[in-house]
Design a protein around this motif. Structure first.
Motif, mmCIF file in Angstrom:
data_model
loop_
_atom_site.group_PDB
_atom_site.id
_atom_site.type_symbol
_atom_site.label_atom_id
_atom_site.label_comp_id
_atom_site.label_asym_id
_atom_site.label_seq_id
_atom_site.Cartn_x
_atom_site.Cartn_y
_atom_site.Cartn_z
ATOM 1 N N GLN A 34 0.537 -1.197 0.002
ATOM 2 C CA GLN A 34 -0.195 0.175 0.132
ATOM 3 C C GLN A 34 0.937 1.489 0.358
ATOM 4 N N CYS A 35 0.874 2.310 -0.403
ATOM 5 C CA CYS A 35 0.961 3.322 -1.139
ATOM 6 C C CYS A 35 0.807 4.082 0.344
ATOM 7 N N PRO A 36 2.264 4.492 1.085
ATOM 8 C CA PRO A 36 2.565 5.551 2.664
ATOM 9 C C PRO A 36 1.358 6.463 2.542
ATOM 10 N N VAL A 37 0.934 6.983 1.853
ATOM 11 C CA VAL A 37 0.552 8.367 2.049
ATOM 12 C C VAL A 37 -1.164 8.664 0.857
ATOM 13 N N CYS A 38 -1.364 7.305 1.147
ATOM 14 C CA CYS A 38 -2.987 7.663 0.111
ATOM 15 C C CYS A 38 -3.578 5.674 0.550
ATOM 16 N N ALA A 39 -2.747 4.930 0.978
ATOM 17 C CA ALA A 39 -2.638 3.519 0.779
ATOM 18 C C ALA A 39 -4.161 2.462 -0.120
ATOM 19 N N CYS A 40 -3.302 3.332 -1.280
ATOM 20 C CA CYS A 40 -4.006 3.147 -2.157
ATOM 21 C C CYS A 40 -3.049 1.656 -2.505
ATOM 22 N N ALA A 41 -3.560 1.123 -2.877
ATOM 23 C CA ALA A 41 -3.006 -0.648 -3.107
ATOM 24 C C ALA A 41 -2.960 -0.966 -4.374
ATOM 25 N N GLN A 42 -2.697 -0.143 -5.495
ATOM 26 C CA GLN A 42 -2.016 -0.402 -6.518
ATOM 27 C C GLN A 42 -0.845 0.575 -7.058
ATOM 28 N N ILE A 43 0.221 -0.830 -7.725
ATOM 29 C CA ILE A 43 1.282 -0.325 -7.029
ATOM 30 C C ILE A 43 2.454 -1.287 -8.566
ATOM 31 N N GLU A 44 3.063 0.097 -8.645
ATOM 32 C CA GLU A 44 4.260 -0.344 -9.743
ATOM 33 C C GLU A 44 5.559 -0.275 -9.207
ATOM 34 N N LYS A 45 6.559 -1.531 -10.427
ATOM 35 C CA LYS A 45 7.839 -0.411 -9.638
ATOM 36 C C LYS A 45 7.912 0.350 -10.888
ATOM 37 N N ARG A 46 9.251 1.402 -10.079
ATOM 38 C CA ARG A 46 9.519 2.153 -11.273
ATOM 39 C C ARG A 46 10.609 2.181 -11.520
#
Length: 165
Positions: A34-46
């Protein structure tokens, strides 16, 4: 240990540490990231450049001469890209927001859906004043504002109350 640059679908960039690529894939496919800012679970590698510490000495620097001018030195220096500077500012803002949200979460009591009644009670002197946070409906928030109670809507990320590992 793998350190990966990650980004959520909202554009927040953060770093993740994993024991291996398999650990990252397992956590990603299980929805544990999860994103630590908005808790979004749609994560991608950069894309990220690995740092390899090969023990090599840094390249020697050319000695400065007294006759070289500041203008010739600045003309020889490569121009920094505006994109990394903008990303640095974005990362700094995200870090500041996380620090502030954690500070708020640590120094306030979460009263949940009782926020409006407790805030109004403190404003009227019926309850002891203390820093609180919680949820209020738009109607409750409007009533608080009409009564002169200062309220501020703030979307604190879930990670504000959690310990980061």
């Amino acid at each position: 240990m793998k350190v990966l640059d990650l980004q959520c679908s909202q554009g927040h960039v953060f770093e993740g540490w994993f024991g291996s690529e398999a650990d990252f894939q397992q956590q990603h496919s299980s929805g544990l990231l999860q994103c630590p800012v908005c808790a979004c679970a749609q994560i991608e590698k950069r894309l990220s450049a690995p740092r390899l510490n090969l023990g090599a000495a840094p390249p020697p620097q050319a000695p400065a001469t007294a006759s070289s001018s500041a203008s010739s030195a600045s003309a020889a220096a490569p121009m920094p890209s505006a994109v990394p500077a903008a990303q640095d500012k974005l990362h700094a803002l995200q870090a500041a927001w996380l620090r502030m949200s954690r500070h708020i979460a640590q120094h306030t009591q979460d009263v949940g859906t009782h926020f409006a009644e407790q805030a109004l009670g403190m404003h009227r002197g019926e309850l002891e004043e203390k820093p609180i946070r919680g949820q209020a409906t738009p109607e409750e928030a409007q009533q608080l504002l009409e009564e002169g109670v200062p309220v501020l809507p703030l979307a604190l990320p879930k990670t504000s109350t959690e310990t980061l590992q």
